[in-house]
Design a protein around this motif. Sequence first.
Motif, PDB file in Angstrom:
ATOM      1  N   UNK A 565      -0.119  -8.267   1.824  1.00  0.00           N
ATOM      2  CA  UNK A 565       0.082  -9.253   2.895  1.00  0.00           C
ATOM      3  C   UNK A 565       0.587  -8.525   4.142  1.00  0.00           C
ATOM      4  N   UNK A 566       0.529  -9.208   5.283  1.00  0.00           N
ATOM      5  CA  UNK A 566       1.033  -8.610   6.519  1.00  0.00           C
ATOM      6  C   UNK A 566       2.512  -8.257   6.362  1.00  0.00           C
ATOM      7  N   UNK A 567       3.263  -9.139   5.701  1.00  0.00           N
ATOM      8  CA  UNK A 567       4.682  -8.877   5.468  1.00  0.00           C
ATOM      9  C   UNK A 567       4.868  -7.633   4.605  1.00  0.00           C
ATOM     10  N   UNK A 568       4.036  -7.537   3.568  1.00  0.00           N
ATOM     11  CA  UNK A 568       4.119  -6.379   2.678  1.00  0.00           C
ATOM     12  C   UNK A 568       3.807  -5.081   3.397  1.00  0.00           C
ATOM     13  N   UNK A 569       2.790  -5.117   4.258  1.00  0.00           N
ATOM     14  CA  UNK A 569       2.430  -3.919   5.040  1.00  0.00           C
ATOM     15  C   UNK A 569       3.584  -3.548   5.963  1.00  0.00           C
ATOM     16  N   UNK A 570       4.163  -4.574   6.620  1.00  0.00           N
ATOM     17  CA  UNK A 570       5.275  -4.338   7.547  1.00  0.00           C
ATOM     18  C   UNK A 570       6.438  -3.656   6.839  1.00  0.00           C
ATOM     19  N   UNK A 571       6.775  -4.145   5.655  1.00  0.00           N
ATOM     20  CA  UNK A 571       7.906  -3.574   4.914  1.00  0.00           C
ATOM     21  C   UNK A 571       7.616  -2.147   4.458  1.00  0.00           C
ATOM     22  N   UNK A 572       6.360  -1.847   4.171  1.00  0.00           N
ATOM     23  CA  UNK A 572       5.984  -0.506   3.722  1.00  0.00           C
ATOM     24  C   UNK A 572       6.290   0.550   4.790  1.00  0.00           C
ATOM     25  N   UNK A 573       6.235   0.147   6.058  1.00  0.00           N
ATOM     26  CA  UNK A 573       6.433   1.140   7.131  1.00  0.00           C
ATOM     27  C   UNK A 573       7.726   0.897   7.916  1.00  0.00           C
ATOM     28  N   UNK A 574       8.649   0.150   7.309  1.00  0.00           N
ATOM     29  CA  UNK A 574       9.995   0.100   7.867  1.00  0.00           C
ATOM     30  C   UNK A 574      10.347  -1.108   8.710  1.00  0.00           C
ATOM     31  N   UNK A 575       9.436  -2.097   8.821  1.00  0.00           N
ATOM     32  CA  UNK A 575       9.760  -3.280   9.604  1.00  0.00           C
ATOM     33  C   UNK A 575      10.429  -4.327   8.723  1.00  0.00           C
ATOM     34  N   UNK A 576      11.455  -4.955   9.248  1.00  0.00           N
ATOM     35  CA  UNK A 576      12.102  -6.043   8.518  1.00  0.00           C
ATOM     36  C   UNK A 576      11.374  -7.357   8.745  1.00  0.00           C
ATOM     37  N   UNK A 577      10.654  -7.441   9.830  1.00  0.00           N
ATOM     38  CA  UNK A 577       9.982  -8.680  10.211  1.00  0.00           C
ATOM     39  C   UNK A 577       8.482  -8.448  10.376  1.00  0.00           C
ATOM     40  N   UNK A 578       7.691  -9.333   9.754  1.00  0.00           N
ATOM     41  CA  UNK A 578       6.239  -9.257   9.913  1.00  0.00           C
ATOM     42  C   UNK A 578       5.837  -9.546  11.354  1.00  0.00           C
ATOM     43  N   UNK A 579       6.614 -10.417  12.019  1.00  0.00           N
ATOM     44  CA  UNK A 579       6.305 -10.763  13.410  1.00  0.00           C
ATOM     45  C   UNK A 579       6.430  -9.542  14.323  1.00  0.00           C
TER      46      UNK A 579
END
Length: 606
Positions: A565-579
Amino acid sequence: MQGQAFKKVITVFFGFFLMNFSFSQEISEDLKKKIDFIYELSSINLNQALVESYKLEGKFEHYDSFNQVSIYLLIIDLQIMNSEYNKAIKYCEKALEISEKNNFDRYSLNIYYYMSIAYDNLNQIENALAIYNNLSTEMDKTDLSYIYNLMQIDFGLLNKKFGNNKKALSIFDALLRDSNEIFNGDVEHHEILLLNLADLYNKLENSDSSQVYLEKFEKLHLENPETANYYSLKVKGDIAFDNQEYNAAIDYYSECLAILKESYDYNDLEVILKKSQSFFYLNNLDSTIYYRNHLINEENFSNRLSAKDLMDFYELNSEIFKSQNKTEEGDFYYKKYLSAKEDFNKLKFKTQEGLNEIKTKEIIAEGKQTEKKYKSYIAFISSILGFLLAAGLMLYVFNYTKNKKKFAQLMATVQKYEERKSIEPVNKTVSIVEELPRNIEKELVKKEEAKKQPVEIVEEKEAEKIEQQSSSTTSTIVDDSTSPIKDEKIQELLDKLDKLKDSGYFLRQDSSLYNTAKKLKTNTSYLSSVINNTMDTNFNRFVNDIRMDYIILELKNSKRMRSYSVKGIAEEIGYKSADSFSKYFKESTGLTPSAYVRNLNKEFKV
């Protein structure tokens, strides 16, 4: 509310109200003269003015309903000036009964405002906020702008009372900019705004700006010496107190209390409390106890103190008894202090919640007014609905084509990047994101960075001055960067940054500026300066670009990653927020993460 009883806010409003609002009925000339006389008397003898106003009430049968409400407003005004808040509330109820029965709508709003002031001074904040809530949505801000802006002063004082100093500062700053227009040249309100701004800047540890506003007040006060000086002495005392200049604070507070006693036969309990605290901090226990006892001897003192002052009172008592080695009494008052502190924090939360609700309702009400304003266009909108649908379809096709084009451009850039990396594997300057056209202007980036500055300054020159002071160390580093030693130091830091980048450190959520500086054994100011001046970017954008380069390639080469998911991708590279991730991905590539993944799956026929 702080200083409310003697600012004569209501008196000023009442006169303005009578002079500027027209009704189907008018106050009789005879009553106008009597009201003018009573107000003149109030400046000499407030209690006698109240007696005269009650005499007018005794002659109600001689006046019609409109004039009766006017008399009630006079009495309520004087009661609030005399701190008779419970009486004022009862008279507000009497006045409302007549006003609402006769549809004197503007008078009714005025009466409700009086009632909110009385509740506020009785520390019944929730009742006051409930009235403010209704007033802010029911009144026409254009037609009744004066009372609306008085409410804004109250909101500023409420924020200040509960320590929300930056919010209070922004409210008073906005009011000051338009003070001549909104208060019709009322000098006293202008002075109040200047004094509060001086006090707030001092609380925010900006002594230069505080002094600027004190000087502005002094200049205005010299031009208008007839305005009350008690409030300025109180504010100057508060500033000295906050700066731990206790002898100066005592002098200001003594002058303030003397004026109040002489002019109004009134004691400001907050001033007495702070005077007692000042003596305590000067190790003058006898004077501390004297003014503490003076406070206790005031009628109903605990209910007249604000929640914050009551908390400070209990803490002071605890310290007094402990200094006398009276442990049991000291512990007793310390427990009361903790209980009062808990009550204060609860009230602070409820107040902030109430103020936020008022602001939300104002926004909603403004939205409804806008909606009502544009209802006349509904027929026109209906007639072109078919056209809009067609335009929407065209827009969809356009966006689809644009996305295809951007995807092709991105793939070409990725291919070029991979070719360059295969030829120059050690070239650290190669970046996919840097090869793409930015979808955000540099000036916008600067504005975003400016929003993060911690100091709020009214005047641009003052803001620049504080920025220069806070970054003096940084500017020294930059100015001296031409020396060989500095160049070597900068290059060494850049090499370390490259190693961190290669290790995947910046794909972690904890790769903040502080943590990065700590890891590199430097400070945040120096690290930020090096990145700004050698890479023409800021730290956040530097990290974001690294993450974008990584994920663009990873999504292209990893079917597994594309299944996230977009959220999962975001977390993989260090983002806390998908937005946050989606926003920056779109800025960097022109595509949303979802659109990029869809196009990749089509490309690879997944």
